[in-house]
Design an enzyme around this catalytic site. Structure first.
Site, short mmCIF file in Angstrom:
data_model
loop_
_atom_site.label_atom_id
_atom_site.label_comp_id
_atom_site.label_asym_id
_atom_site.label_seq_id
_atom_site.Cartn_x
_atom_site.Cartn_y
_atom_site.Cartn_z
N ASP A 55 6.69 3.58 15.49
CA ASP A 55 6.70 2.75 14.29
C ASP A 55 6.43 3.57 13.04
O ASP A 55 6.85 3.20 11.94
CB ASP A 55 5.66 1.64 14.43
CG ASP A 55 5.59 0.75 13.19
OD1 ASP A 55 6.62 0.17 12.83
OD2 ASP A 55 4.50 0.66 12.58
N MET A 85 4.49 -4.49 8.01
CA MET A 85 5.34 -4.40 6.83
C MET A 85 6.03 -3.04 6.67
O MET A 85 6.77 -2.83 5.72
CB MET A 85 4.49 -4.66 5.57
CG MET A 85 3.77 -5.98 5.57
SD MET A 85 4.90 -7.39 5.56
CE MET A 85 5.66 -7.19 3.95
N ARG A 86 5.76 -2.13 7.62
CA ARG A 86 6.30 -0.79 7.44
C ARG A 86 7.83 -0.79 7.42
O ARG A 86 8.45 -0.05 6.64
CB ARG A 86 5.77 0.14 8.53
CG ARG A 86 6.17 1.61 8.33
CD ARG A 86 5.48 2.53 9.32
NE ARG A 86 4.11 2.78 8.92
CZ ARG A 86 3.05 2.50 9.66
NH1 ARG A 86 3.20 1.94 10.83
NH2 ARG A 86 1.83 2.78 9.24
N ALA A 87 8.46 -1.60 8.26
CA ALA A 87 9.92 -1.63 8.30
C ALA A 87 10.50 -2.07 6.96
O ALA A 87 11.48 -1.49 6.48
CB ALA A 87 10.39 -2.57 9.41
N VAL A 117 10.13 0.83 4.45
CA VAL A 117 11.07 1.92 4.73
C VAL A 117 12.48 1.52 4.32
O VAL A 117 13.22 2.32 3.71
CB VAL A 117 11.01 2.31 6.21
CG1 VAL A 117 12.17 3.24 6.57
CG2 VAL A 117 9.69 2.99 6.54
#
Length: 355
Positions: free
Chosen positions: A172, A253-255, A258
């Site tokens: 991830d 929320m990383r996706a 990115v």
């Protein structure tokens, strides 16, 4: 008994990099690497695939596009201190100063840090590596004392899924990912062979043949980096990225973040003044492939979602900036590239299981 000295002249060893613009059949790989080079804060690129699919070749080729940029390889046997560096606290007793002995992260600053078989690295090294790649800062601690230094680099990790997997928590934290496959088209395979043989036979001649394209692509990347602060995301674009992430069922929320950074980098590379939902669509699978829960197939946001309410035919120039349209500087425009064998791993988890 003295050992006689052997006066054998040694010829300096040089290793030319395969031209990035000469890569055949890997448009998605080239796009992912360019986006990460424009905005290293994306968090690097994870490339999975069998041996012989140009993973390491592409990483070296990217570094060659960045004048003066170091290409640093992280050995599998490296220690944590070799990676992040160490503090010599004993110097405090002598002159009251703490000295930092820099590691590989410091050497890679401003360039490319390449990790082959990243899935075989100890988790502690992967954690430290990804922390620095995402933040651009490396922190060295010892005996309650810490020091920081800039560590802004393009992280490229490669792996062969047959040799082991990365834990989901580490997957991830890689910004973008894709899976490479062996070419199945005879004509394309022949083109790859011809390019490789020509390079091995005369790397200088191939370098000269692609010099203009290389210069143009290098300049385009520099221009895109400089343009990033001037580009922002509209509410429509934010909602589009959020809809993609929710449809994919990813955690956290990383996706979303990115996707937004990669979409901005793409808009900057193509020389446009705003980020559009179409940019998000173009980079979505690179950001979601390794984060999507197993069993959740790849598909665009559902009808009726904010993403679907956005125009689906957002026009985006197909041609890349030419050498004449960008300042000739450190880095250049992407030439037209053939459809390739790269396929985003969009179905059922990451990486693919053994047969």
């Amino acid at each position: 008994m003295n050992t006689p000295e052997l006066n054998i002249p040694l010829e300096p060893a040089t290793r030319a990099a395969f031209p990035f613009t000469a890569l055949v059949g890997q448009p998605q790989l080239q796009r992912a690497l360019q986006l990460a080079a424009i905005d290293p804060g994306i968090g690097g690129v994870l490339i999975s695939g069998p041996r012989g699919t140009a993973k390491s070749t592409a990483a070296r080729a990217l570094a060659a596009l960045l004048p003066g940029a170091p290409f640093v390889t992280l050995p599998l046997a490296a220690s944590l201190e070799q990676l992040v560096g160490t503090l010599n606290v004993e110097d405090v007793l002598r002159d009251g100063r703490v000295r930092l002995a820099p590691g590989l992260l410091a050497r890679a600053h401003g360039g490319v840090l390449y990790v082959d078989e990243v899935n075989l690295l100890p988790d502690a090294l992967v954690d430290a590596l990804l922390d620095a790649a995402a933040s651009g800062v490396n922190t060295v601690e010892r005996d309650g004392i810490s020091r920081q230094h800039a560590a802004r680099f393009v992280l490229v990790g490669t792996m062969n899924p047959e040799e082991g997997e990365l834990r989901p928590q580490l997957l991830d934290r890689f910004g973008l990912s894709l899976v490479l496959a062996n070419p199945v088209d005879a004509a394309q395979r022949s083109a790859i062979l011809r390019a490789r043989l020509d390079f091995d036979e005369n790397p200088e001649a191939m370098g000269a043949q692609h010099a203009e394209q290389q210069r143009a692509l290098s300049a385009a990347l520099v221009a895109a980096r400089e343009a990033l602060p001037r580009l922002s995301w509209s509410d429509e674009v934010l909602q589009h990225a959020a809809a993609w992430a929710m449809e994919a069922g990813v955690d956290g929320m990383r996706a979303d973040l990115v996707m937004l950074r990669a979409a901005r980098a793409l808009a900057a590379l193509e020389g446009r003044g705003e980020v559009t939902p179409a940019d998000v669509d173009a980079v979505a699978e690179l950001a979601l492939a390794h984060r999507r829960p197993e069993g959740n197939p790849a598909q665009p946001p559902s009808v009726g979602s904010p993403a679907q309410q956005a125009p689906q035919n957002s026009e985006r120039p197909q041609e890349q900036p030419s050498a004449a349209s960008v300042p000739q500087g450190d880095w250049g425009a992407l030439p037209a590239q053939p459809e390739g064998t790269t396929k985003v791993h969009a179905i059922a988890g990451w990486p693919p299981k053994k047969a």
